[in-house]
Design a protein around this motif. Structure first.
Motif, PDB file in Angstrom:
ATOM      1  N   GLY A 190      76.422  57.240  31.655  1.00 35.45           N
ATOM      2  CA  GLY A 190      76.040  58.508  32.255  1.00 35.45           C
ATOM      3  C   GLY A 190      75.438  59.504  31.297  1.00 35.45           C
ATOM      4  N   GLY A 191      75.318  59.152  29.998  1.00 36.83           N
ATOM      5  CA  GLY A 191      74.783  60.082  29.012  1.00 36.83           C
ATOM      6  C   GLY A 191      73.325  59.816  28.716  1.00 36.83           C
ATOM      7  N   ILE A 192      72.591  60.878  28.356  1.00 36.39           N
ATOM      8  CA  ILE A 192      71.188  60.740  27.976  1.00 36.39           C
ATOM      9  C   ILE A 192      70.958  61.501  26.667  1.00 36.39           C
ATOM     10  N   LEU A 193      70.046  60.993  25.856  1.00 34.85           N
ATOM     11  CA  LEU A 193      69.709  61.653  24.608  1.00 34.85           C
ATOM     12  C   LEU A 193      68.818  62.864  24.876  1.00 34.85           C
ATOM     13  N   VAL A 194      69.183  64.005  24.281  1.00 35.37           N
ATOM     14  CA  VAL A 194      68.377  65.221  24.360  1.00 35.37           C
ATOM     15  C   VAL A 194      68.191  65.707  22.933  1.00 35.37           C
ATOM     16  N   GLY A 195      67.087  65.288  22.306  1.00 37.19           N
ATOM     17  CA  GLY A 195      66.888  65.606  20.898  1.00 37.19           C
ATOM     18  C   GLY A 195      67.947  64.930  20.046  1.00 37.19           C
ATOM     19  N   ASN A 196      68.697  65.728  19.294  1.00 37.64           N
ATOM     20  CA  ASN A 196      69.766  65.169  18.471  1.00 37.64           C
ATOM     21  C   ASN A 196      71.125  65.313  19.143  1.00 37.64           C
ATOM     22  N   ALA A 197      71.141  65.542  20.449  1.00 40.86           N
ATOM     23  CA  ALA A 197      72.390  65.716  21.198  1.00 40.86           C
ATOM     24  C   ALA A 197      72.456  64.709  22.337  1.00 40.86           C
ATOM     25  N   VAL A 198      73.635  64.620  22.942  1.00 36.23           N
ATOM     26  CA  VAL A 198      73.842  63.731  24.089  1.00 36.23           C
ATOM     27  C   VAL A 198      74.326  64.571  25.266  1.00 36.23           C
ATOM     28  N   LYS A 199      73.656  64.425  26.409  1.00 38.09           N
ATOM     29  CA  LYS A 199      73.989  65.213  27.590  1.00 38.09           C
ATOM     30  C   LYS A 199      74.650  64.334  28.643  1.00 38.09           C
ATOM     31  N   TYR A 200      75.760  64.845  29.194  1.00 35.20           N
ATOM     32  CA  TYR A 200      76.500  64.131  30.234  1.00 35.20           C
ATOM     33  C   TYR A 200      76.547  64.989  31.494  1.00 35.20           C
ATOM     34  N   GLN A 201      76.278  64.349  32.618  1.00 38.82           N
ATOM     35  CA  GLN A 201      76.339  65.025  33.908  1.00 38.82           C
ATOM     36  C   GLN A 201      77.743  64.889  34.496  1.00 38.82           C
ATOM     37  N   PHE A 202      78.191  65.953  35.163  1.00 40.68           N
ATOM     38  CA  PHE A 202      79.508  65.942  35.821  1.00 40.68           C
ATOM     39  C   PHE A 202      79.376  66.444  37.246  1.00 40.68           C
ATOM     40  N   VAL A 203      80.356  66.103  38.045  1.00 44.06           N
ATOM     41  CA  VAL A 203      80.503  66.679  39.396  1.00 44.06           C
ATOM     42  C   VAL A 203      81.954  67.116  39.561  1.00 44.06           C
ATOM     43  N   GLU A 204      82.508  67.694  38.501  1.00 42.16           N
ATOM     44  CA  GLU A 204      83.914  68.048  38.480  1.00 42.16           C
ATOM     45  C   GLU A 204      84.131  69.432  39.108  1.00 42.16           C
ATOM     46  N   ARG A 205      85.045  69.505  40.066  1.00 42.46           N
ATOM     47  CA  ARG A 205      85.455  70.811  40.600  1.00 42.46           C
ATOM     48  C   ARG A 205      86.608  71.333  39.761  1.00 42.46           C
ATOM     49  N   CYS A 206      86.536  72.585  39.384  1.00 42.32           N
ATOM     50  CA  CYS A 206      87.529  73.183  38.484  1.00 42.32           C
ATOM     51  C   CYS A 206      88.672  73.800  39.299  1.00 42.32           C
ATOM     52  N   GLU A 207      89.811  73.948  38.650  1.00 40.65           N
ATOM     53  CA  GLU A 207      90.946  74.624  39.255  1.00 40.65           C
ATOM     54  C   GLU A 207      90.828  76.120  38.992  1.00 40.65           C
ATOM     55  N   VAL A 208      91.040  76.909  40.049  1.00 44.94           N
ATOM     56  CA  VAL A 208      90.915  78.364  39.952  1.00 44.94           C
ATOM     57  C   VAL A 208      92.222  79.013  40.395  1.00 44.94           C
TER      58      VAL A 208
END
Length: 210
Positions: A190-208
């Motif tokens: 699920g990760g992709i290279l963005v320059g010298n970084a790695v980007k991960y997508q989420f669909v996480e709902r947070c607790e409020v």
């Protein structure tokens, strides 16, 4: 002036003071009752938060107990209310590992969120040479060998509700967004290279909590 007349004036003044106090109490009661009824009819809902992505620039553990990281996250906030706006007066985001704060707090600018509105924030969460508890080092080292670590991004601050022209007092808001952070410069699932970084997508709902 006779003693009888003085007594009469004092009693009249006390009666007037009692009437004013009674009128003020009745007025305050009516105002509070109106607010409670309005609040009950509107049934305000808590804002919803979602962790959308995390871009990992570095995530390093240095013996004996030093931790450094730079992560940019994208958090979405939604106001689910039809007739209530939300003032985010103060909001700060930081990362937590096993109940210990491992980054500095990054402030998010104050903003007003209207009815059914969404907001996107992309703050950098970072910490350079942050001392961590020594007993965390073996667990982080093991997590690094396993490929990643679970941390929580927290947003803490204060909000106010806006109902028509009425604005409430401030309430504390606490948001917890769990995430699994892979180690290394090679993207995991699920990760992709963005320059010298790695980007991960989420669909996480947070607790409020409020």
């Amino acid at each position: 002036m006779s003693t009888k007349e003085c007594t009469h004036h004092k009693q009249k003044r006390k009666k007037l003071i009692r009437q004013c106090c009674a009128g003020l109490l009745i007025f305050l009661f009516v105002v509070l009752l109106t607010i409670l009824i309005t609040w009950a009819i509107l049934q305000p809902k808590k804002p919803r938060f979602y962790l959308r992505d995390a871009t990992i620039f570095n995530f390093n553990v240095t013996p004996p107990n030093i931790f450094s990281t730079t992560i940019q996250i994208t958090v979405e906030s939604r106001n689910p209310n039809d007739n209530i706006g939300i003032y985010y007066d103060r909001l700060a985001v930081f990362a937590v590992y096993r109940d210990q704060q491992i980054t500095f707090a990054t402030a998010i600018p104050p903003v007003y969120q209207g009815h059914k509105d969404d907001n996107l924030w992309s703050p950098f969460v970072y910490g350079n040479n942050v001392p961590i508890a020594p007993f965390f080092v073996p667990t982080l080292t093991a997590a690094e060998a396993a490929g990643g670590v679970g941390i929580i991004f927290r947003l803490d601050g204060r909000v106010r509700w806006k109902v028509g022209t009425l604005i409430t007092s401030r309430y504390h808001i606490h948001v917890r967004c769990p995430a699994f952070i892979p180690f290394g410069n090679v993207p995991g699932p699920g990760g992709i290279l963005v320059g010298n970084a790695v980007k991960y997508q989420f669909v996480e709902r947070c607790e409020v909590s409020l």
